[in-house]
Design a protein around this motif. Structure first.
Motif, short mmCIF file in Angstrom:
data_model
loop_
_atom_site.label_atom_id
_atom_site.label_comp_id
_atom_site.label_asym_id
_atom_site.label_seq_id
_atom_site.Cartn_x
_atom_site.Cartn_y
_atom_site.Cartn_z
N TYR A 176 -0.98 -6.35 0.48
CA TYR A 176 -2.31 -6.91 0.29
C TYR A 176 -2.44 -7.41 -1.16
CZ TYR A 176 -3.62 -2.41 -1.89
OH TYR A 176 -3.69 -1.30 -2.68
N ASP B 222 -7.08 2.83 1.81
CA ASP B 222 -6.65 3.65 0.69
C ASP B 222 -6.94 2.92 -0.63
OD1 ASP B 222 -5.24 6.10 -0.14
OD2 ASP B 222 -3.80 4.69 -0.99
N CYS C 96 0.83 -1.20 0.00
CA CYS C 96 0.00 0.00 0.00
C CYS C 96 0.87 1.25 0.00
CB CYS C 96 -0.93 0.00 1.21
SG CYS C 96 -1.92 1.51 1.36
N SER C 97 0.57 2.20 -0.91
CA SER C 97 1.34 3.44 -0.99
C SER C 97 1.09 4.35 0.21
CB SER C 97 0.99 4.18 -2.28
OG SER C 97 -0.39 4.52 -2.29
N ASN C 98 0.04 4.07 0.97
CA ASN C 98 -0.31 4.93 2.11
C ASN C 98 0.26 4.41 3.42
OD1 ASN C 98 -1.82 7.15 3.36
ND2 ASN C 98 -3.05 5.52 4.25
N TYR D 278 -6.66 1.39 -4.28
CA TYR D 278 -5.57 0.78 -5.05
C TYR D 278 -5.46 1.50 -6.39
CZ TYR D 278 -3.00 -2.86 -7.65
OH TYR D 278 -2.09 -3.54 -8.42
N ASP E 23 1.21 -0.25 -6.47
CA ASP E 23 0.26 0.74 -5.97
C ASP E 23 0.94 2.09 -5.88
OD1 ASP E 23 -2.03 1.86 -4.93
OD2 ASP E 23 -1.43 1.44 -2.86
N CYS F 99 -7.03 -0.90 0.14
CA CYS F 99 -6.14 -1.52 1.13
C CYS F 99 -6.96 -2.00 2.33
CB CYS F 99 -5.08 -0.53 1.59
SG CYS F 99 -4.05 -1.14 2.95
#
Length: 400
Positions: A326, A338, A319-321, A340, A349, A333
């Motif tokens: 995942y 957040d 996850c970029s956040n 995708y 991501d 996410c």
């Protein structure tokens, strides 16, 4: 004997730090004048019993206002008869000037698991029942001040405060980063737990305040959590993600290798040899390895962006956040919610406003931007297409 009579009993120099003070002489008589100032109360003890209590004002001791003394000593009505008694003056003020500090508070947090905390604040105590206070606490001492209170009850104060803070944070699911916004509620929770205890000793708790609840920097885990929070805040302000930070750290270590020389790996990363399309160095370092398909074959790489190709067969992303892994089958996410936002080339991501893929470096352009810039898009579904494409790769619509 008359010359030994005490004519006047009074507490003039009342210190705010003193809760109670005993008059130094106990040889009294009927007819002695007692002066009790505002915010004071006087309590007489004779032969182990409370002989009388007097509020503010000027009082003349007599058999009427000290019937217990008359009974204990057999004093007849009238006359200036001697007797012995201890006179305690009690300070009824409530200064809020008692400081407290508690350490080694361990709370659980959904992000950092176990967090060590320290807390501090200030409170005040007021004598509500003079007789109960003197009977339960004072004993044989001649004065009783706030230091004796805090020393005597330090273990109790620590226990009640720790329990109340932990119960509040756990019961309300307060993240460690938001504790500072709940200081008033925490103070009320501590006060509610402590009030019944103080009442047993004739004391009231007119004010209890929590001024700070901080992560304990004296603990190693506390310092690491503070660093993690600071790093997360910096990323949020600067606009880069956890994955990008890891890639930058790897590049920095590669560039400044042993001896400070720029090795082959560092040169390759700086010149983009490991960050081009098809996965790249960052893709291999920051994403889990591809799983082999049938007969041990690795799924083919995705076509270049702009050719309407489907997302590559990546099974998991980070996850970029929040940085948690995942599956690519999820649209959001499962850890932080957040959305995708996959790279059309490598499937990694990315943040919604990212200009380039954090994994492979591909320029990221939204469908609307691409349509506006190039004017090539499917009229049915809006999917951007390359010039000369005959059928939409997304919906199959024939294109002119």
């Amino acid at each position: 004997m008359a010359k030994n009579f005490i004519d006047l009993v009074e507490w003039k120099d009342m210190s705010p730090a003193l809760f109670a003070w005993k008059y130094p002489d106990h040889n009294l008589s009927m007819g002695t004048q007692l002066i009790v100032h505002e915010s004071q109360e006087a309590v007489f003890f004779s032969k182990g019993e409370i002989a009388g209590e007097f509020g503010p004002g000027r009082h003349t001791l007599s058999t009427e206002n000290l019937p217990v003394v008359s009974k204990l000593f057999g004093i007849p009505f009238g006359g200036r008869n001697p007797f012995t008694a201890d006179v305690w003056f009690v300070n009824k003020r409530a200064p809020l000037d008692i400081d407290w500090r508690i350490s080694k508070i361990i709370v659980s947090d959904p992000q950092f698991k176990y967090v060590p905390l320290v807390a501090s604040g200030r409170y005040g105590l007021k004598v509500e029942s003079s007789s109960r206070f003197l009977t339960e606490l004072v004993g044989t001492v001649s004065t009783f001040d706030k230091k004796q209170i805090t020393d005597h009850f330090s273990a109790m104060i620590e226990q009640y405060t720790k329990n109340a803070i932990v119960d509040f944070i756990r019961g309300n699911n307060v993240p460690v980063t938001e504790i500072g916004a709940n200081l008033t509620e925490i103070a009320n929770a501590v006060r509610a737990q402590m009030e019944p205890f103080w009442q047993r000793y004739g004391l009231a708790l007119p004010g209890f305040y929590v001024t700070n609840v901080d992560i304990d920097e004296s603990e190693q885990i506390g310092r690491k959590i503070i660093e993690a929070i600071a790093s997360s805040s910096a990323q949020s302000i600067a606009g880069y993600t956890w994955q990008q930070q890891q890639a930058m750290d790897i590049a920095k270590n590669a560039v400044s290798g042993p001896g400070g020389d720029m090795g082959i790996l560092g040169m390759a990363m700086l010149t983009g040899a490991f960050s081009g399309g098809g996965g790249g160095f960052a893709n291999h370092m920051m994403q889990p390895p591809q799983q082999p398909g049938m007969m041990g074959q690795v799924p083919p790489a995705a076509p270049a962006m702009g050719q309407g190709a489907a997302r590559p067969m990546r099974q998991f992303v980070f996850c970029s956040n929040c940085g948690k892994k995942y599956p690519t089958t999820s649209k959001f996410c499962p850890n932080c919610g957040d959305k995708y936002n996959p790279c059309p080339v490598c499937g990694a991501d990315n943040m919604a406003n990212a200009k380039r893929c954090v994994s492979c470096g591909t320029a990221l352009v939204s469908s609307q931007d691409m349509s506006a810039q190039a004017g090539f898009a499917c009229p049915s579904c809006g999917t951007p297409v390359s010039p000369g494409t005959k059928f939409c790769p997304n919906c199959g619509t024939k294109l002119s």
